[in-house]
Design a protein around this motif. Structure first.
Motif, mmCIF file in Angstrom:
data_model
loop_
_atom_site.group_PDB
_atom_site.id
_atom_site.type_symbol
_atom_site.label_atom_id
_atom_site.label_comp_id
_atom_site.label_asym_id
_atom_site.label_seq_id
_atom_site.Cartn_x
_atom_site.Cartn_y
_atom_site.Cartn_z
ATOM 1 N N TYR A 159 0.813 -1.215 0.000
ATOM 2 C CA TYR A 159 0.000 0.000 0.000
ATOM 3 C C TYR A 159 0.851 1.272 0.000
ATOM 4 O O TYR A 159 0.387 2.334 -0.416
ATOM 5 C CB TYR A 159 -0.957 -0.012 1.203
ATOM 6 C CG TYR A 159 -1.891 1.168 1.253
ATOM 7 C CD1 TYR A 159 -2.646 1.539 0.145
ATOM 8 C CD2 TYR A 159 -2.018 1.932 2.399
ATOM 9 C CE1 TYR A 159 -3.506 2.634 0.186
ATOM 10 C CE2 TYR A 159 -2.875 3.019 2.456
ATOM 11 C CZ TYR A 159 -3.606 3.365 1.344
ATOM 12 O OH TYR A 159 -4.452 4.453 1.385
ATOM 13 N N GLN A 160 2.092 1.181 0.426
ATOM 14 C CA GLN A 160 2.943 2.370 0.575
ATOM 15 C C GLN A 160 3.064 3.217 -0.701
ATOM 16 O O GLN A 160 2.979 4.447 -0.627
ATOM 17 C CB GLN A 160 4.319 1.990 1.120
ATOM 18 C CG GLN A 160 4.270 1.347 2.508
ATOM 19 C CD GLN A 160 3.379 2.076 3.490
ATOM 20 O OE1 GLN A 160 3.618 3.240 3.803
ATOM 21 N NE2 GLN A 160 2.342 1.399 3.974
ATOM 22 N N PRO A 161 3.239 2.615 -1.895
ATOM 23 C CA PRO A 161 3.316 3.457 -3.101
ATOM 24 C C PRO A 161 2.035 4.263 -3.341
ATOM 25 O O PRO A 161 2.089 5.364 -3.895
ATOM 26 C CB PRO A 161 3.538 2.457 -4.237
ATOM 27 C CG PRO A 161 4.047 1.222 -3.585
ATOM 28 C CD PRO A 161 3.467 1.204 -2.200
ATOM 29 N N PHE A 162 0.900 3.745 -2.895
ATOM 30 C CA PHE A 162 -0.366 4.443 -3.112
ATOM 31 C C PHE A 162 -0.584 5.537 -2.074
ATOM 32 O O PHE A 162 -1.229 6.540 -2.361
ATOM 33 C CB PHE A 162 -1.516 3.435 -3.177
ATOM 34 C CG PHE A 162 -1.307 2.476 -4.297
ATOM 35 C CD1 PHE A 162 -1.481 2.879 -5.616
ATOM 36 C CD2 PHE A 162 -0.860 1.185 -4.050
ATOM 37 C CE1 PHE A 162 -1.239 2.009 -6.666
ATOM 38 C CE2 PHE A 162 -0.622 0.305 -5.101
ATOM 39 C CZ PHE A 162 -0.806 0.723 -6.408
ATOM 40 N N ILE A 163 -0.015 5.352 -0.878
ATOM 41 C CA ILE A 163 -0.004 6.452 0.098
ATOM 42 C C ILE A 163 0.826 7.596 -0.471
ATOM 43 O O ILE A 163 0.417 8.758 -0.415
ATOM 44 C CB ILE A 163 0.565 5.989 1.455
ATOM 45 C CG1 ILE A 163 -0.383 5.017 2.132
ATOM 46 C CG2 ILE A 163 0.834 7.199 2.359
ATOM 47 C CD1 ILE A 163 0.166 4.421 3.413
ATOM 48 N N GLU A 164 1.985 7.254 -1.025
ATOM 49 C CA GLU A 164 2.852 8.280 -1.616
ATOM 50 C C GLU A 164 2.151 8.983 -2.776
ATOM 51 O O GLU A 164 2.217 10.215 -2.894
ATOM 52 C CB GLU A 164 4.170 7.656 -2.062
ATOM 53 C CG GLU A 164 5.018 7.170 -0.905
ATOM 54 C CD GLU A 164 6.210 6.335 -1.334
ATOM 55 O OE1 GLU A 164 6.557 6.333 -2.537
ATOM 56 O OE2 GLU A 164 6.785 5.672 -0.453
#
Length: 99
Positions: free
Chosen positions: A76-81
């Motif tokens: 999920y981290q790339p989508f938070i970014e």
């Protein structure tokens, strides 16, 4: 106990939403959540001093732990970014208890 998450999104540009929406619902489901409702349409604050968000998302998860596992998931981290590059977001979580 069921836990709920509300995301209040403040953005002027929603061009990033198609990419986000193409991937994030599957990640939410992987952590036991339901992507119940999102709105990019007009939001109206009818009581209180809350800043008016440009979008709202509501989610149900089996527990607060499941929400935190989702929010901290590596995939999920790339989508938070992506989301944070284009918007400001406030996230609320709470337990689903009867009043």
């Amino acid at each position: 106990m069921t836990a709920h998450m509300i995301a209040l999104i403040y953005a002027d540009d929603f061009s990033w939403i198609p990419e986000y929406s193409a991937h994030v619902p599957q990640i939410v489901r992987k952590y036991g959540g339901d992507y119940n409702f999102t709105s990019g349409g007009p939001v109206e604050v009818v009581e209180g001093d809350l800043p008016v968000p440009s979008g709202v998302g509501t989610f149900d998860f089996p527990s607060r732990e499941a929400i935190m596992n989702f929010l901290n998931a590596e995939e999920y981290q790339p989508f938070i970014e992506l989301r944070n590059r284009h918007s400001k977001t406030q996230i609320l979580i709470f337990d689903g208890k009867s009043a």
